[in-house]
Design an enzyme around this catalytic site. Structure first.
Site, PDB file in Angstrom:
ATOM      1  N   ALA A 191       0.804  -1.220   0.000  1.00 51.59           N
ATOM      2  CA  ALA A 191       0.000   0.000   0.000  1.00 51.59           C
ATOM      3  C   ALA A 191       0.844   1.281   0.000  1.00 51.59           C
ATOM      4  CB  ALA A 191      -0.936  -0.013   1.202  1.00 51.59           C
ATOM      5  N   ARG A 236      -1.664   0.265   7.727  1.00 54.10           N
ATOM      6  CA  ARG A 236      -0.962   0.221   9.006  1.00 54.10           C
ATOM      7  C   ARG A 236       0.035   1.346   9.207  1.00 54.10           C
ATOM      8  NH1 ARG A 236      -1.416  -4.581   6.762  1.00 54.10           N
ATOM      9  NH2 ARG A 236      -2.560  -6.226   7.834  1.00 54.10           N
ATOM     10  N   GLN A 271       0.433  -6.371  -3.482  1.00 53.24           N
ATOM     11  CA  GLN A 271      -0.698  -6.597  -2.567  1.00 53.24           C
ATOM     12  C   GLN A 271      -1.787  -5.567  -2.825  1.00 53.24           C
ATOM     13  OE1 GLN A 271       1.048  -7.599   1.614  1.00 53.24           O
ATOM     14  NE2 GLN A 271       2.613  -6.501   0.496  1.00 53.24           N
ATOM     15  N   ASP A 328      -5.405  -1.582  -6.553  1.00 48.94           N
ATOM     16  CA  ASP A 328      -5.799  -0.316  -7.193  1.00 48.94           C
ATOM     17  C   ASP A 328      -5.445  -0.213  -8.675  1.00 48.94           C
ATOM     18  OD1 ASP A 328      -3.009   0.206  -7.198  1.00 48.94           O
ATOM     19  OD2 ASP A 328      -3.118   1.345  -5.331  1.00 48.94           O
ATOM     20  N   HIS A 378      -3.722  -9.916  -4.135  1.00 46.37           N
ATOM     21  CA  HIS A 378      -4.988  -9.699  -3.412  1.00 46.37           C
ATOM     22  C   HIS A 378      -6.111  -9.266  -4.340  1.00 46.37           C
ATOM     23  CE1 HIS A 378      -2.457  -9.113   0.507  1.00 46.37           C
ATOM     24  NE2 HIS A 378      -2.541 -10.367   0.134  1.00 46.37           N
ATOM     25  N   CYS A 385     -25.663 -11.837  -7.021  1.00 48.65           N
ATOM     26  CA  CYS A 385     -25.255 -12.326  -8.338  1.00 48.65           C
ATOM     27  C   CYS A 385     -26.467 -12.381  -9.267  1.00 48.65           C
ATOM     28  CB  CYS A 385     -24.636 -13.708  -8.197  1.00 48.65           C
ATOM     29  SG  CYS A 385     -24.206 -14.468  -9.786  1.00 48.65           S
ATOM     30  N   THR A 412       5.611  -1.983   1.753  1.00 48.97           N
ATOM     31  CA  THR A 412       4.826  -2.997   2.457  1.00 48.97           C
ATOM     32  C   THR A 412       5.420  -3.231   3.838  1.00 48.97           C
ATOM     33  OG1 THR A 412       4.198  -5.335   2.528  1.00 48.97           O
ATOM     34  CG2 THR A 412       6.060  -4.774   1.123  1.00 48.97           C
ATOM     35  N   SER A 413       4.527  -3.373   4.826  1.00 44.46           N
ATOM     36  CA  SER A 413       4.969  -3.630   6.201  1.00 44.46           C
ATOM     37  C   SER A 413       5.430  -5.074   6.358  1.00 44.46           C
ATOM     38  CB  SER A 413       3.831  -3.323   7.179  1.00 44.46           C
ATOM     39  OG  SER A 413       2.696  -4.130   6.893  1.00 44.46           O
TER      40      SER A 413
HETATM   41  P1  NAD Z   1       0.583  -1.764   5.103  1.00 35.71           P
HETATM   42  O1  NAD Z   1      -0.392  -0.655   5.341  1.00 35.71           O
HETATM   43  O2  NAD Z   1       0.640  -2.872   6.077  1.00 35.71           O
HETATM   44  O3  NAD Z   1       2.066  -1.179   4.995  1.00 35.71           O
HETATM   45  C1  NAD Z   1       2.381  -0.083   4.187  1.00 35.71           C
HETATM   46  C2  NAD Z   1       3.789   0.356   4.558  1.00 35.71           C
HETATM   47  O4  NAD Z   1       4.174   1.377   3.643  1.00 35.71           O
HETATM   48  C3  NAD Z   1       3.885   0.945   5.962  1.00 35.71           C
HETATM   49  O5  NAD Z   1       4.873   0.247   6.675  1.00 35.71           O
HETATM   50  C4  NAD Z   1       4.290   2.407   5.723  1.00 35.71           C
HETATM   51  O6  NAD Z   1       5.239   2.862   6.643  1.00 35.71           O
HETATM   52  C5  NAD Z   1       4.881   2.371   4.347  1.00 35.71           C
HETATM   53  N1  NAD Z   1       4.688   3.607   3.573  1.00 35.71           N
HETATM   54  C6  NAD Z   1       3.518   4.261   3.366  1.00 35.71           C
HETATM   55  N2  NAD Z   1       3.691   5.305   2.546  1.00 35.71           N
HETATM   56  C7  NAD Z   1       5.022   5.326   2.223  1.00 35.71           C
HETATM   57  C8  NAD Z   1       5.830   6.170   1.408  1.00 35.71           C
HETATM   58  N3  NAD Z   1       5.297   7.192   0.719  1.00 35.71           N
HETATM   59  N4  NAD Z   1       7.162   5.911   1.329  1.00 35.71           N
HETATM   60  C9  NAD Z   1       7.706   4.853   2.022  1.00 35.71           C
HETATM   61  N5  NAD Z   1       6.982   4.016   2.776  1.00 35.71           N
HETATM   62  C10 NAD Z   1       5.655   4.246   2.885  1.00 35.71           C
HETATM   63  O7  NAD Z   1       0.317  -2.271   3.639  1.00 35.71           O
HETATM   64  P2  NAD Z   1       0.602  -3.690   2.994  1.00 35.71           P
HETATM   65  O8  NAD Z   1       1.863  -4.268   3.527  1.00 35.71           O
HETATM   66  O9  NAD Z   1       0.437  -3.498   1.547  1.00 35.71           O
HETATM   67  O10 NAD Z   1      -0.601  -4.592   3.528  1.00 35.71           O
HETATM   68  C11 NAD Z   1      -1.883  -4.022   3.585  1.00 35.71           C
HETATM   69  C12 NAD Z   1      -3.009  -4.786   2.963  1.00 35.71           C
HETATM   70  O11 NAD Z   1      -3.971  -3.817   2.562  1.00 35.71           O
HETATM   71  C13 NAD Z   1      -2.701  -5.510   1.725  1.00 35.71           C
HETATM   72  O12 NAD Z   1      -3.349  -6.714   1.851  1.00 35.71           O
HETATM   73  C14 NAD Z   1      -3.341  -4.725   0.576  1.00 35.71           C
HETATM   74  O13 NAD Z   1      -4.044  -5.603  -0.264  1.00 35.71           O
HETATM   75  C15 NAD Z   1      -4.320  -3.821   1.214  1.00 35.71           C
HETATM   76  N6  NAD Z   1      -4.342  -2.382   0.792  1.00 35.71           N
HETATM   77  C16 NAD Z   1      -4.228  -2.014  -0.527  1.00 35.71           C
HETATM   78  C17 NAD Z   1      -4.218  -0.657  -0.888  1.00 35.71           C
HETATM   79  C18 NAD Z   1      -4.087  -0.280  -2.356  1.00 35.71           C
HETATM   80  O14 NAD Z   1      -4.487  -1.041  -3.226  1.00 35.71           O
HETATM   81  N7  NAD Z   1      -3.494   0.876  -2.658  1.00 35.71           N
HETATM   82  C19 NAD Z   1      -4.349   0.322   0.075  1.00 35.71           C
HETATM   83  C20 NAD Z   1      -4.489  -0.071   1.430  1.00 35.71           C
HETATM   84  C21 NAD Z   1      -4.465  -1.441   1.762  1.00 35.71           C
END
Ligand code: NAD
Length: 258
Positions: free
Chosen positions: A24, A36, A103, A106, A123, A156, A197-198
């Site tokens: 994300a 997160r 993950q 979008d 995902h 559906c 990603t975290s």
């Molecule tokens: P996460 O929220 O767990 O982690 C995102 C990480 O990115 C965080 O640790 C944060 O510190 C870091 N971060 C955020 N903005 C940043 C930037 N500009 N520069 C550097 N680091 C940055 O997200 P995840 O690990 O992808 O897991 C979340 C779940 O949520 C996934 O399953 C995903 O499918 C879903 N999700 C998707 C979207 C999307 O499609 N854009 C958005 C939110 C959540």
């Protein structure tokens, strides 16, 4: 730090097969909040996590109505790909991107011009729908039209089953085909790079583990610490819209091996 940057640039320059895992954080600069991070959807309201749980979705029509409402208002409808997304398109144009596992739901990687064949959506995508009964697929646009026309929990049209966005909720399995392709790409790369990603959602995070065990170098690009930082050859903490264009535009080392 400077040593980390130097090491990361060397690894990127030398690698001919790079597999990437994004989360994300790659799209926060495009206006889509993560879950997160400090400003994350779940950090601000932990109850929102319930919308992503398959059991409550199946059991509770109010959860489904809330889910459709939140899809209709999702920032991804308005978002445009940014420098972080474009950096991977450029990497692909250099012929060295083995695959990009994301993950994110979008579709911003594809909209940044990345060949859809190279993108593995772990995902799923929020722009599709799927029937949880008969697996019939459709578009989110069509489902949201029905919501706007007064059906807050559209079912559906083929079998009457419960309809859901074509994304993977907690409690749902990932597409085994996508997982297998992801595993192959993780084991078949010289460099595995994670960005935004975290690395806390499994099985997605396990791809980093798999790549490391198969001998790939690991680069972690994330604002906050991750459980894989210790295993990484380099950890880059800056904003991805700056880090990735800088990191991925480094000139390639000429290939001298046969
Ligand atoms: P996460 O929220 O767990 O982690 C995102 C990480 O990115 C965080 O640790 C944060 O510190 C870091 N971060 C955020 N903005 C940043 C930037 N500009 N520069 C550097 N680091 C940055 O997200 P995840 O690990 O992808 O897991 C979340 C779940 O949520 C996934 O399953 C995903 O499918 C879903 N999700 C998707 C979207 C999307 O499609 N854009 C958005 C939110 C959540």
């Amino acid at each position: 730090d400077a040593a980390g940057w130097r090491r990361a640039c060397e690894l990127v320059a030398a690698a001919r097969r790079i597999t990437v895992l994004t989360g994300a954080g790659i799209s926060t600069g495009a206006g889509i909040p993560d879950f997160r991070g400090p400003n994350g959807v779940w950090t601000r309201d932990p109850r929102a996590q319930r919308l992503s749980d398959i059991d409550s979705y199946l059991a509770d029509p109010e959860v489904r109505r809330a889910a459709w409402r939140s899809r209709a208002q999702h920032p991804a409808w308005e978002a445009e790909p940014g420098p972080a997304h474009r950096a991977f398109t450029e990497l692909a144009n250099s012929g060295r991107l083995r695959a990009l596992l994301t993950q994110n739901i979008d579709e911003l990687h594809q909209r940044a011009g990345l060949d859809p064949e190279l993108v593995l959506e772990l995902h799923g995508s929020m722009f599709g729908t799927v029937c949880l009964e008969c697996a019939e697929t459709g578009t989110m646009r069509a489902a949201l039209r029905r919501v706007a026309e007064g059906d807050p929990d559209p079912s559906c049209e083929r079998c009457g089953g419960i309809l859901k966005s074509a994304t993977v909720s907690f409690g749902q399995a990932l597409d085994p085909e996508v997982v297998r392709s992801g595993q192959r790409a993780a084991m078949d790369c010289e460099l595995f790079l994670t960005a935004g990603t975290s690395l806390t959602v499994h099985p997605a995070a396990g791809f980093a583990e798999l790549a490391a065990r198969a001998g790939a170098d690991l680069i972690v690009c994330n604002a906050e610490p991750t459980p894989y930082d210790d295993q990484a050859a380099a950890v880059l903490r800056g904003n991805l819209d700056e880090v990735l264009p800088r990191l991925l535009s480094v000139p390639t080392v000429p290939n001298s091996s046969p």
